[in-house]
Write a protein that holds these residues in place. Structure first.
Motif, PDB file in Angstrom:
ATOM      1  N   GLY A  99      14.391 -12.884  24.843  1.00 33.52           N
ATOM      2  CA  GLY A  99      14.161 -13.600  23.725  1.00 33.52           C
ATOM      3  C   GLY A  99      13.319 -14.823  23.966  1.00 33.52           C
ATOM      4  N   LEU A 100      12.676 -14.833  25.084  1.00 35.97           N
ATOM      5  CA  LEU A 100      11.676 -15.793  25.354  1.00 35.97           C
ATOM      6  C   LEU A 100      10.414 -15.880  24.336  1.00 35.97           C
ATOM      7  CD1 LEU A 100      12.087 -16.556  29.157  1.00 35.97           C
ATOM      8  CD2 LEU A 100      13.270 -17.526  27.297  1.00 35.97           C
ATOM      9  N   PRO A 101       9.889 -16.575  23.861  1.00 29.83           N
ATOM     10  CA  PRO A 101       8.583 -16.631  23.150  1.00 29.83           C
ATOM     11  C   PRO A 101       7.493 -16.644  24.289  1.00 29.83           C
ATOM     12  CG  PRO A 101       9.356 -18.842  22.923  1.00 29.83           C
ATOM     13  CD  PRO A 101      10.494 -18.066  23.691  1.00 29.83           C
ATOM     14  N   VAL A 102       6.522 -15.970  23.759  1.00 31.99           N
ATOM     15  CA  VAL A 102       5.225 -15.961  24.669  1.00 31.99           C
ATOM     16  C   VAL A 102       4.058 -16.227  23.630  1.00 31.99           C
ATOM     17  CG1 VAL A 102       3.446 -14.422  25.706  1.00 31.99           C
ATOM     18  CG2 VAL A 102       5.833 -13.974  26.008  1.00 31.99           C
ATOM     19  N   TYR A 153      -2.292 -15.895  28.393  1.00 34.53           N
ATOM     20  CA  TYR A 153      -0.731 -15.837  27.799  1.00 34.53           C
ATOM     21  C   TYR A 153      -0.155 -17.257  28.324  1.00 34.53           C
ATOM     22  CZ  TYR A 153      -1.569 -11.295  26.090  1.00 34.53           C
ATOM     23  OH  TYR A 153      -1.890 -10.082  25.531  1.00 34.53           O
ATOM     24  N   LEU A 154       0.758 -17.785  27.602  1.00 29.40           N
ATOM     25  CA  LEU A 154       1.334 -18.900  27.848  1.00 29.40           C
ATOM     26  C   LEU A 154       3.072 -18.617  27.728  1.00 29.40           C
ATOM     27  CD1 LEU A 154      -0.775 -21.608  26.106  1.00 29.40           C
ATOM     28  CD2 LEU A 154      -1.017 -20.686  28.481  1.00 29.40           C
ATOM     29  N   VAL A 155       3.785 -19.124  28.762  1.00 37.68           N
ATOM     30  CA  VAL A 155       5.174 -18.973  28.781  1.00 37.68           C
ATOM     31  C   VAL A 155       5.762 -20.362  28.937  1.00 37.68           C
ATOM     32  CG1 VAL A 155       7.359 -17.952  29.335  1.00 37.68           C
ATOM     33  CG2 VAL A 155       5.466 -16.551  28.993  1.00 37.68           C
ATOM     34  N   ALA A 156       6.241 -21.314  28.015  1.00 36.53           N
ATOM     35  CA  ALA A 156       6.891 -22.458  28.343  1.00 36.53           C
ATOM     36  C   ALA A 156       8.007 -22.155  29.393  1.00 36.53           C
ATOM     37  CB  ALA A 156       7.308 -22.996  27.033  1.00 36.53           C
ATOM     38  N   PRO A 157       8.133 -23.359  30.108  1.00 41.85           N
ATOM     39  CA  PRO A 157       9.056 -23.443  31.364  1.00 41.85           C
ATOM     40  C   PRO A 157      10.590 -23.680  31.277  1.00 41.85           C
ATOM     41  CG  PRO A 157       7.974 -25.422  31.368  1.00 41.85           C
ATOM     42  CD  PRO A 157       7.552 -24.640  30.096  1.00 41.85           C
ATOM     43  N   GLU A 158      10.962 -24.118  29.673  1.00 36.21           N
ATOM     44  CA  GLU A 158      12.173 -24.503  29.308  1.00 36.21           C
ATOM     45  C   GLU A 158      13.440 -23.759  29.921  1.00 36.21           C
ATOM     46  OE1 GLU A 158       9.282 -27.238  27.624  1.00 36.21           O
ATOM     47  OE2 GLU A 158       9.608 -24.950  27.671  1.00 36.21           O
ATOM     48  N   SER A 159      13.258 -22.441  29.727  1.00 37.80           N
ATOM     49  CA  SER A 159      14.234 -21.481  30.065  1.00 37.80           C
ATOM     50  C   SER A 159      14.606 -21.047  31.335  1.00 37.80           C
ATOM     51  CB  SER A 159      14.085 -20.228  29.343  1.00 37.80           C
ATOM     52  OG  SER A 159      15.047 -19.282  29.431  1.00 37.80           O
ATOM     53  N   TYR A 160      15.677 -21.020  32.056  1.00 38.20           N
ATOM     54  CA  TYR A 160      16.043 -20.400  33.218  1.00 38.20           C
ATOM     55  C   TYR A 160      15.573 -19.052  33.440  1.00 38.20           C
ATOM     56  CZ  TYR A 160      20.884 -19.025  31.596  1.00 38.20           C
ATOM     57  OH  TYR A 160      21.846 -18.596  31.030  1.00 38.20           O
ATOM     58  N   GLY A 164      -3.004 -24.078  20.616  1.00 37.91           N
ATOM     59  CA  GLY A 164      -2.440 -23.449  19.666  1.00 37.91           C
ATOM     60  C   GLY A 164      -1.654 -24.531  18.825  1.00 37.91           C
ATOM     61  N   GLY A 165      -1.895 -25.880  18.829  1.00 35.42           N
ATOM     62  CA  GLY A 165      -1.239 -26.734  17.965  1.00 35.42           C
ATOM     63  C   GLY A 165       0.140 -27.142  18.698  1.00 35.42           C
ATOM     64  N   ARG A 166       0.466 -26.802  19.660  1.00 35.08           N
ATOM     65  CA  ARG A 166       1.746 -27.122  20.211  1.00 35.08           C
ATOM     66  C   ARG A 166       1.421 -27.796  21.681  1.00 35.08           C
ATOM     67  NH1 ARG A 166       6.539 -23.826  21.723  1.00 35.08           N
ATOM     68  NH2 ARG A 166       6.524 -25.300  23.452  1.00 35.08           N
ATOM     69  N   SER A 167       2.282 -28.602  22.149  1.00 33.20           N
ATOM     70  CA  SER A 167       2.421 -29.142  23.591  1.00 33.20           C
ATOM     71  C   SER A 167       3.237 -28.280  24.520  1.00 33.20           C
ATOM     72  CB  SER A 167       2.978 -30.465  23.473  1.00 33.20           C
ATOM     73  OG  SER A 167       2.373 -31.530  22.859  1.00 33.20           O
ATOM     74  N   PHE A 168       2.525 -27.978  25.922  1.00 34.80           N
ATOM     75  CA  PHE A 168       3.264 -27.252  26.806  1.00 34.80           C
ATOM     76  C   PHE A 168       3.567 -28.281  28.153  1.00 34.80           C
ATOM     77  CE2 PHE A 168       1.182 -24.113  24.168  1.00 34.80           C
ATOM     78  CZ  PHE A 168       2.109 -23.034  24.201  1.00 34.80           C
ATOM     79  N   ALA A 169       4.911 -27.990  28.525  1.00 32.31           N
ATOM     80  CA  ALA A 169       5.343 -28.830  29.486  1.00 32.31           C
ATOM     81  C   ALA A 169       4.687 -28.652  31.055  1.00 32.31           C
ATOM     82  CB  ALA A 169       6.786 -28.878  29.623  1.00 32.31           C
ATOM     83  N   VAL A 227       3.797 -21.423  32.632  1.00 32.42           N
ATOM     84  CA  VAL A 227       3.075 -20.039  33.226  1.00 32.42           C
ATOM     85  C   VAL A 227       1.955 -19.602  32.445  1.00 32.42           C
ATOM     86  CG1 VAL A 227       3.617 -17.641  33.725  1.00 32.42           C
ATOM     87  CG2 VAL A 227       5.505 -19.334  33.728  1.00 32.42           C
ATOM     88  N   VAL A 228       0.915 -19.642  33.014  1.00 34.27           N
ATOM     89  CA  VAL A 228      -0.451 -19.229  32.433  1.00 34.27           C
ATOM     90  C   VAL A 228      -0.917 -18.054  33.168  1.00 34.27           C
ATOM     91  CG1 VAL A 228      -3.003 -19.930  32.000  1.00 34.27           C
ATOM     92  CG2 VAL A 228      -0.956 -21.693  31.912  1.00 34.27           C
ATOM     93  N   VAL A 229      -1.045 -16.967  32.358  1.00 33.53           N
ATOM     94  CA  VAL A 229      -1.690 -15.581  33.053  1.00 33.53           C
ATOM     95  C   VAL A 229      -2.675 -15.047  32.385  1.00 33.53           C
ATOM     96  CG1 VAL A 229       0.589 -14.960  34.096  1.00 33.53           C
ATOM     97  CG2 VAL A 229       0.219 -14.348  31.761  1.00 33.53           C
ATOM     98  N   PRO A 230      -3.544 -14.212  32.839  1.00 31.09           N
ATOM     99  CA  PRO A 230      -4.812 -13.644  32.196  1.00 31.09           C
ATOM    100  C   PRO A 230      -4.305 -12.775  31.303  1.00 31.09           C
ATOM    101  CG  PRO A 230      -4.606 -12.867  34.343  1.00 31.09           C
ATOM    102  CD  PRO A 230      -3.520 -13.767  34.379  1.00 31.09           C
ATOM    103  N   PRO A 231      -5.225 -12.427  30.205  1.00 38.59           N
ATOM    104  CA  PRO A 231      -4.690 -11.561  28.859  1.00 38.59           C
ATOM    105  C   PRO A 231      -5.127 -10.216  29.346  1.00 38.59           C
ATOM    106  CG  PRO A 231      -7.060 -12.693  28.809  1.00 38.59           C
ATOM    107  CD  PRO A 231      -6.482 -13.102  29.593  1.00 38.59           C
ATOM    108  N   THR A 232      -4.618  -9.542  30.351  1.00 33.03           N
ATOM    109  CA  THR A 232      -4.670  -8.251  30.904  1.00 33.03           C
ATOM    110  C   THR A 232      -3.743  -7.316  30.168  1.00 33.03           C
ATOM    111  OG1 THR A 232      -3.455  -8.516  32.910  1.00 33.03           O
ATOM    112  CG2 THR A 232      -5.758  -8.959  33.121  1.00 33.03           C
ATOM    113  N   ALA A 233      -4.031  -6.088  30.227  1.00 32.04           N
ATOM    114  CA  ALA A 233      -2.929  -5.073  29.744  1.00 32.04           C
ATOM    115  C   ALA A 233      -1.693  -5.116  30.479  1.00 32.04           C
ATOM    116  CB  ALA A 233      -3.528  -3.723  29.897  1.00 32.04           C
TER     117      ALA A 233
END
Length: 879
Positions: A615-618, A553-560, A586-591, A595-601
């Protein structure tokens, strides 16, 4: 025959009363009412009898628990007083409010509230109807004591004031109770009343200091009247809800000041004047102040000053939200006593306070001693005068302060030429959580928020569907404009003459919400058409979780809001990696900082919850990104060094609690094993070497404050050893100089000390960021930073500079600043390697009162990155 006719007339009148609801005795002090009241009054003990001493007795303070009991007793025994618990406080105490008026008014309080709220929104109501409602209704008069809890005299005075109106029959009390409703908040900070007064009473007869040594609010202490646009604290929100409901025409905020000023200061206020204030409320406030000054002078109470102080009508943070509701801010600032309740005597034997006889001080105080009894007496005289001024003109106050100010607000661009018709918050912003927090502030203020259902154009710009529109032609239009306009300080108007010195506001010079949060906001000058729908409830941006990925899973860092992501992943013990490089997936750039985390439950559950709240996208990727980065240390333990009574440290505690950071306040006992207790230590703004070495004197403070005692030169050295031995230090604002001194960092503070060369007293300045440096992960390349005569650095050795002031041009973004060219090219945020450890400093107070949220990622990044381990995703060793 005559008696029979009269009996029939009385019977008919009784029927009429039943049918139309008009009391038989419209005079609250009619014969039956008076007799009933006399019986009630006999059952209400005087304050001196109930407490065992008169209010204002030297060295005696009534505790807040007993004051609440007394007010409940009065409400139980008098039909002139009702007692309510409006809410619970931060520490779980009652937040009481009393309503004092005639029995009839209290019975009709619901209708009074409805009428006053109707008056406050002039749309759809004629002037004739407004005058009818003003004649029918009653003005609500708010009185609040001890928002600042060491200003103890005013709550003591309110005990006498409530008792008088509950028990006295006089022409004065009749006029007040018939024509107004008093809304009494005995303390705007009940927790502080318990802390301060209970400490005072417990330390009687001991060698301990009598004044409570720490913050008298769990988080923010004296800053609790600097929260009138962010609404961060529970007590703030409670008072605002009361004001929104009851719509007082006057707010008498009863304060105390230092020992050397006027014995009582009141309106008129000083410069500067912001454009967001309706002149009616200011003129009315001046009227209140002058009535109080007149009454005090008539009673021989000398030392009353006006003007030349408290220029509080520039920013919303100190003028108060109620000003934008039509409430006139009636401020009294009474000189303080020694140790809260003991006489203060001048050391030189001269009279206290200003001694020049001027139009601003008609009668200087002529004694060298000042007592708690005088504080209470001055407070009561001022209060009675202010109340009478409203009670003698109830219709005028209702019509002007509610209806007329509301009518001016809904026509704001016409009343104040140059005011935009609307502010547009474009859809698709880099930080949806910031947009959410901004809109929730306006939602709490009961602003009318619209959202576009389709694209539209305004001022030559096209906006996508989903954009928000805040029109200024609405009752809260002035408040919207106040918080979203770029502040330009009125340099010429804020002078008493052409060559006179520039007057600075009592507080800061800007409160621009868009710049503070990092939200793009566009003012639109002219009216425009757009397909809009009213937002009934502000909700987070709706986002969908991706299907469970094979990689991460990825979460971009732009939001506080990423602070929520990191803290919750830590709590759930989910391994967390942050990229140090940009990558594509996935066709987009990540700065850098993604945040990179394993795809666990467990990871999915955390991310799904955070996404729903913020409202942050994952995002998901089926392949782990092949980039260098850092794995966060599981269960990162954070220590906060704040020292006693340090407000920036209190705000930091509030922020840490809001974002779920695992932290503890560092105790003097911890210095023996700092490395074993903390992975990161944060120095709050204002923590100096003296704070750490000397601290609180144990001989003068009870054992519960031993955590804040000094640790001496040995403890100072141990803090340095903690960092060089592998610890992580984050220093903010003034404490950046403490860190420089502690660790001998290769930087020099190059901020001019001469205000003629640089004067930026609480402004937003332009700053540049390097998002490739870990401390600045997720930051925009340019933004605004808070600055208040802070340090700015020339770097003389190895460092990673995360933020600088631009190398050329005027740096002012909003507010007032002179001489900012002296900052051009200087560093603000930098990270250093110190032995095996790390230190990050931010010269400006990037956490000031929690306002500049856009710079909050710098703190979060620095906290977690320092103890982290260099790795690649899926590995445990540095690549």
């Amino acid at each position: 025959m005559l008696s029979r006719v009269m009996s029939r007339a009385v019977a008919a009148l009784v029927v009429l009363v039943v049918l139309v609801g008009v009391p038989l005795h419209t005079d609250a002090f009619g014969a039956g009412s008076s007799a009933r009241h006399n019986a009630q009054a006999k059952n209400i003990p005087a304050p001196q009898s109930y407490f065992g001493f008169a209010m204002g007795t030297t060295g005696r303070l009534a505790g807040f628990d007993k004051i609440k009991q007394y007010f409940r007793l009065i409400a139980d025994r008098s039909d002139r007083v009702t007692y309510q618990v409006a809410d619970k406080t931060t520490m779980g105490n009652d937040y009481p409010v009393l309503f004092v008026s005639s029995p009839r008014n209290l019975r009709n309080l619901g209708q009074i509230v409805r009428d006053n709220q109707r008056l406050a929104d002039p749309r759809g109501i004629s002037e004739q109807e407004a005058r009818r409602l003003s004649q029918r209704s009653k003005p609500v008069y708010l009185m609040e004591g001890t928002l600042h809890s060491t200003e103890v005299g005013n709550t003591q005075a309110l005990v006498d004031i409530v008792h008088r109106f509950a028990t006295e029959d006089s022409d004065y009390t009749k006029t007040v109770l018939d024509n107004a409703v008093l809304m009494v908040i005995p303390s705007g900070n009940p927790d502080g009343q318990h802390l301060v007064v209970d400490h005072f009473n417990k330390t009687a007869g001991t060698a301990y200091d009598r004044v409570y040594p720490d913050l008298y609010h769990r988080y923010i202490g004296h800053d609790d009247n600097r929260d009138w646009f962010m609404f961060t604290q529970r007590e703030t929100r409670t008072r605002v809800r009361l004001e929104q409901t009851y719509r007082p025409v006057v707010g008498h905020y009863m304060h105390q000041a230092g020992t050397g000023g006027p014995r009582l200061w009141t309106a008129p206020y000083d410069e500067p004047l912001g454009s967001g204030v309706d002149p009616i409320t200011i003129q009315s406030a001046t009227s209140q102040g002058q009535q109080a000054a007149r009454a005090l002078t008539a009673e021989g109470k000398k030392g009353v000053g006006t003007d030349d102080a408290y220029g509080i009508f520039w920013n919303a943070d100190v003028m108060g939200f109620s000003t934008f509701l039509g409430t006139s801010l009636f401020l009294t600032e009474i000189a303080g006593a020694k140790d809260l309740a003991y006489p203060f005597t001048s050391s030189d034997g001269k009279p206290l306070g200003p001694q020049n006889r001027t139009m601003r001080m008609l009668q200087p105080y002529d004694k060298n001693t000042w007592t708690l009894e005088q504080i209470v007496a001055y407070a009561e005289t001022a209060a009675y005068a202010g109340i009478e001024n409203v009670a003698k003109n109830p219709e005028s106050w209702l019509f002007n302060n509610l209806y007329q100010t509301g009518r001016n607000a809904v026509a704001l661009p016409d009343v104040e030429p140059g005011t935009p018709n609307a502010y547009v918050i474009p859809a698709g912003q880099r930080d949806p959580f910031a947009v959410l927090e901004m809109l929730r502030i306006f939602e709490f203020g009961r602003v009318e928020i619209d959202q576009a259902t389709a694209p539209f154009s305004a001022a030559g710009k096209t906006y996508p569907a989903g954009s928000y529109v805040l029109r200024t032609r609405q009752p809260l239009g002035r408040w919207i404009d106040q918080l979203l306009k770029i502040d330009k300080y009125p340099e010429q108007a804020a002078r008493k003459c052409g060559q006179c010195p520039l007057i600075m506001p009592y507080s800061e010079t800007t409160d621009n919400l868009g710049l503070l949060l990092g939200v793009d906001v566009d003012p639109v000058k002219d009216a425009f058409n757009a397909p809009l729908q009213r937002v009934r409830r502000v909700l987070p941006q709706q986002v969908r979780m991706p299907a469970t990925p094979r990689g991460a899973y990825l979460v971009a860092p732009e939001s506080y809001g990423v602070a929520h992501v990191l803290s919750r992943l830590q709590k759930a013990k989910v391994p967390t990696f942050r990229s140090a490089e940009e990558f594509k997936a996935g066709g987009r750039s990540f700065a850098p900082g993604t945040v990179v985390v394993p795809p666990t439950a467990a990871a999915r559950q955390v991310l799904q919850g955070v996404s729903a709240d913020t409202g942050l996208p994952v995002y998901g990727t089926d392949e782990l990104p092949k980039v260098d980065g850092f794995t966060l240390k599981p269960g990162t333990k954070v220590g906060l060094i704040r020292g006693a009574n340090n407000m920036p440290g209190g705000w930091m505690m509030w922020m840490f609690d809001q974002y779920g950071i695992d932290y503890k306040v560092v105790s003097a006992d911890d210095y023996g094993d700092l490395a074993g207790k903390y992975d990161t230590i944060v120095l709050a703004d204002g923590v100096s070497k003296n704070t750490i070495i000397r601290g609180l004197d144990p001989a003068k403070n009870p054992p519960e404050f031993a955590w804040a005692r000094g640790v001496g030169e040995q403890g100072w050295a141990k803090l340095a050893d903690y960092v060089s031995g592998g610890g992580n230090l984050v220093a903010i604002g003034g404490s950046s100089e403490t860190a420089r001194q502690l660790l001998k960092l290769p930087v020099e503070n190059a901020t001019p000390s001469d205000p003629a060369k640089l004067n930026a007293p609480g402004a937003l300045l332009r700053a540049s960021y390097d998002p490739k440096v870990p401390a600045a992960w997720g930051m925009p390349e340019s933004g605004a930073v808070w600055f208040n005569q802070d340090a700015a650095y020339k770097v003389t050795g190895d460092a990673q500079v995360a933020s600088r002031y631009p190398g050329e041009g005027d740096l002012l973004a909003s507010g007032y600043a002179h001489g900012t060219a002296s900052l051009n090219g200087l560093a603000n945020v930098a990270t250093f390697e110190v032995g095996k450890g790390h230190a990050t400093i931010a010269g400006s107070e990037i956490t000031f009162r929690s306002w500049p949220r856009q710079t909050w990622p710098i703190v979060i990044n620095s906290i977690y990155q320092g103890p982290s381990k260099p790795t690649r995703p899926g590995t445990d060793e540095r690549n």
